[in-house]
Write an enzyme that holds these catalytic residues in place. Structure first.
Site, PDB file in Angstrom:
ATOM      1  N   GLY A  49       0.833  -1.196   0.000  1.00  0.00           N
ATOM      2  CA  GLY A  49       0.000   0.000   0.000  1.00  0.00           C
ATOM      3  C   GLY A  49       0.867   1.245   0.000  1.00  0.00           C
ATOM      4  O   GLY A  49       1.949   1.252   0.595  1.00  0.00           O
ATOM      5  N   GLY A  51      -0.728   4.724  -0.098  1.00  0.00           N
ATOM      6  CA  GLY A  51      -1.512   5.943   0.058  1.00  0.00           C
ATOM      7  C   GLY A  51      -0.878   6.840   1.113  1.00  0.00           C
ATOM      8  O   GLY A  51       0.312   6.725   1.426  1.00  0.00           O
ATOM      9  N   ASN A  52      -1.676   7.697   1.688  1.00  0.00           N
ATOM     10  CA  ASN A  52      -1.191   8.636   2.690  1.00  0.00           C
ATOM     11  C   ASN A  52      -0.573   7.923   3.891  1.00  0.00           C
ATOM     12  O   ASN A  52       0.587   8.131   4.253  1.00  0.00           O
ATOM     13  CB  ASN A  52      -2.375   9.521   3.102  1.00  0.00           C
ATOM     14  CG  ASN A  52      -2.000  10.631   4.054  1.00  0.00           C
ATOM     15  OD1 ASN A  52      -2.552  10.714   5.150  1.00  0.00           O
ATOM     16  ND2 ASN A  52      -1.096  11.502   3.651  1.00  0.00           N
ATOM     17  N   GLY A  54       0.027   4.628   4.181  1.00  0.00           N
ATOM     18  CA  GLY A  54       1.023   3.666   3.749  1.00  0.00           C
ATOM     19  C   GLY A  54       2.380   4.305   3.529  1.00  0.00           C
ATOM     20  O   GLY A  54       3.425   3.734   3.871  1.00  0.00           O
ATOM     21  N   PHE A 137     -10.383  -3.540  -0.552  1.00  0.00           N
ATOM     22  CA  PHE A 137      -9.526  -4.145  -1.574  1.00  0.00           C
ATOM     23  C   PHE A 137      -8.746  -5.351  -1.061  1.00  0.00           C
ATOM     24  O   PHE A 137      -8.074  -6.041  -1.832  1.00  0.00           O
ATOM     25  CB  PHE A 137      -8.522  -3.115  -2.107  1.00  0.00           C
ATOM     26  CG  PHE A 137      -9.154  -1.874  -2.688  1.00  0.00           C
ATOM     27  CD1 PHE A 137     -10.345  -1.945  -3.398  1.00  0.00           C
ATOM     28  CD2 PHE A 137      -8.562  -0.633  -2.521  1.00  0.00           C
ATOM     29  CE1 PHE A 137     -10.930  -0.812  -3.941  1.00  0.00           C
ATOM     30  CE2 PHE A 137      -9.133   0.514  -3.056  1.00  0.00           C
ATOM     31  CZ  PHE A 137     -10.322   0.426  -3.766  1.00  0.00           C
ATOM     32  N   LYS A 245     -14.129   3.560  15.275  1.00  0.00           N
ATOM     33  CA  LYS A 245     -13.997   4.991  15.559  1.00  0.00           C
ATOM     34  C   LYS A 245     -14.332   5.838  14.338  1.00  0.00           C
ATOM     35  O   LYS A 245     -14.771   6.985  14.478  1.00  0.00           O
ATOM     36  CB  LYS A 245     -12.594   5.286  16.081  1.00  0.00           C
ATOM     37  CG  LYS A 245     -11.458   4.793  15.184  1.00  0.00           C
ATOM     38  CD  LYS A 245     -10.927   5.846  14.241  1.00  0.00           C
ATOM     39  CE  LYS A 245      -9.792   5.303  13.389  1.00  0.00           C
ATOM     40  NZ  LYS A 245      -9.028   6.321  12.697  1.00  0.00           N
ATOM     41  N   ARG A 309     -10.285  12.455   8.245  1.00  0.00           N
ATOM     42  CA  ARG A 309     -10.949  12.665   6.955  1.00  0.00           C
ATOM     43  C   ARG A 309     -12.433  12.333   7.014  1.00  0.00           C
ATOM     44  O   ARG A 309     -13.247  12.933   6.298  1.00  0.00           O
ATOM     45  CB  ARG A 309     -10.238  11.853   5.868  1.00  0.00           C
ATOM     46  CG  ARG A 309     -10.378  10.360   6.012  1.00  0.00           C
ATOM     47  CD  ARG A 309      -9.568   9.586   4.985  1.00  0.00           C
ATOM     48  NE  ARG A 309      -8.144   9.652   5.233  1.00  0.00           N
ATOM     49  CZ  ARG A 309      -7.269   8.782   4.752  1.00  0.00           C
ATOM     50  NH1 ARG A 309      -7.676   7.784   3.986  1.00  0.00           N
ATOM     51  NH2 ARG A 309      -5.987   8.898   5.004  1.00  0.00           N
ATOM     52  N   ASN A 310     -12.821  11.360   7.862  1.00  0.00           N
ATOM     53  CA  ASN A 310     -14.241  11.031   7.993  1.00  0.00           C
ATOM     54  C   ASN A 310     -15.017  12.191   8.601  1.00  0.00           C
ATOM     55  O   ASN A 310     -16.103  12.535   8.145  1.00  0.00           O
ATOM     56  CB  ASN A 310     -14.407   9.773   8.846  1.00  0.00           C
ATOM     57  CG  ASN A 310     -13.931   8.530   8.129  1.00  0.00           C
ATOM     58  OD1 ASN A 310     -14.645   7.930   7.342  1.00  0.00           O
ATOM     59  ND2 ASN A 310     -12.679   8.139   8.384  1.00  0.00           N
TER      60      ASN A 310
END
Length: 400
Positions: A49, A51-52, A54, A137, A245, A309-310
């Site tokens: 991975g 992403g941010n 990762g 994924f 969470k 981000r959520n």
């Protein structure tokens, strides 16, 4: 080549806090005179991975593989290949600039991080696999890796979320273990990736099952002066805290988007923590109460409800009266990153609906109904009329 004196000192001074504190043995420290090619069981690490989170994980790990003789220097990072607006491949840019220009711009990952767009090649020689991709994924990734990894491989999941199958919910660590036939620990905590990337102090929790030695190894791999890692023998508790969470963070975001104030937000967080604990014990009665007071528990809940981000996307969703979808907001606001809370809320709802327990979890139920458009964002506080039922949750573990 023999390690530097600084390297030797860091090997000896690594703090192993939490339940495994004090178990680092001097006997495990590799003597200075032993050449690298003679070191037994020198581990190779691959991060699956990029992403941010990762990319931040790769940065943390890369700093430690250089400092500990028990690890090979190079850290492979599997990159889901993308073509950037410049026409260049993301993996090529990462290797040329030592920077993930899309998901973690401005941060150097470490010269020993190598981006690899070939999943099978990236994991081929690794015996320590760090999984950090969107949870939806993971089943496909694991199936691609069957028969392609070392038999002595160990895994750790940094993934928030779970799979809901016909036979019931399945945690990502369990999914990894069952498909690949390897042991899988978890790491979760109050970890907003961009803050860790610039080396602001943070904590995290490793959850392990029985093997304390491998837990110590994961702590050693991740722990830095600014990222303090402890370990607890409670995989499901740690993983469910990291998963649930995000659902509570959506509720906190609705509160922010409707300008309901800090008192309401604090109430949402408290009730959310209570439902997190009850749901976790419902699925796994072995989950320990103390886990909720680790970094993976209340600390992660607080930081996610304040800055994750959520929360951010839920705030925007509420300010738009629920008229813009989360898919649209995600694409606009997160630059390719993925929300986890919306899909997790749906999965939690499915579990509770199947067991006829929706009324016992009014916050979790309401969050999903808001996300799916069945209720307005303002409904996030209307569920309190059911709060008299909440004491039943204290004994919910026996309902499993």
């Amino acid at each position: 080549m023999a390690p530097s004196m600084e390297s030797q000192q860091q090997d000896q001074q690594i703090p192993l806090v939490g339940p495994i504190n004090g178990n680092a043995s001097v006997n495990n420290i590799i003597p200075v005179a032993v050449a690298d090619d003679e070191v037994p069981q020198k581990s190779r690490v691959t991060v699956v991975g990029s992403g941010n989170w990762g990319s931040v994980a790769a940065k943390l790990i890369a700093s430690n593989t250089l400092n500990f003789n028990s690890f090979h220097d190079e850290v492979r990072m599997w990159v889901f290949e993308e073509t950037l607006p410049s026409g260049e491949k993301l993996s090529e840019v990462i290797n040329r600039t030592n920077e993930n220009v899309k998901y973690l711009p401005g941060i150097k990952l470490g010269k020993n991080v190598v981006a690899d767009p070939d999943l099978e090649h990236a994991v081929r020689d690794a015996n320590m696999l760090v999984f950090v991709t969107p949870h939806q994924f993971m089943e496909g990734i694991c199936k691609r890796l069957v028969g392609k990894i070392r038999k002595d491989a160990q895994a750790i999941s940094l993934i928030k979320g779970m799979e809901v199958k016909r036979e019931g919910p399945c945690m990502i660590s369990t999914l990894i273990s069952e498909i690949l036939g390897i042991n899988c620990c978890v790491l979760c905590g109050a970890n907003i990736a961009n803050e860790i990337a610039v080396e602001k102090f943070s904590e995290a929790t490793v959850g392990y099952r029985e093997n304390k030695e491998i837990a110590e190894k994961w702590v050693r791999l991740f722990n830095t002066p600014y990222f303090m890692v402890s370990a607890v023998q409670d995989v499901e508790g740690v993983e469910l805290c990291g998963t649930l969470k995000n659902v509570v963070a959506l509720a906190a975001g609705f509160v922010d988007g409707l300008d309901m104030g800090n008192n309401t937000k604090a109430a949402i967080m408290r009730i959310g923590l209570r439902e997190m604990k009850a749901f976790s014990k419902l699925l796994f009665p072995s989950v320990k109460d103390n886990t909720f007071f680790e970094s993976c528990g209340v600390a992660d809940l607080i930081t996610t409800c304040l800055g994750g981000r959520n929360r951010k996307c839920a705030d925007a969703f509420a300010r738009n009266g629920g008229k813009r979808s989360f898919d649209e907001l995600e694409a606009e606001m997160l630059q390719g990153q993925k929300l986890q809370g919306v899909s997790t809320a749906k999965e939690v709802y499915e579990v509770l609906s199947h067991r006829g327990l929706l009324q016992l979890f009014p916050l979790f139920s309401t969050v999903h109904e808001i996300c799916s458009g069945r209720l307005a964002p303002s409904a996030i506080v209307e569920y309190t009329e059911h709060s008299a039922r909440l004491p039943l949750l204290e004994g919910s573990a026996h309902l499993n």
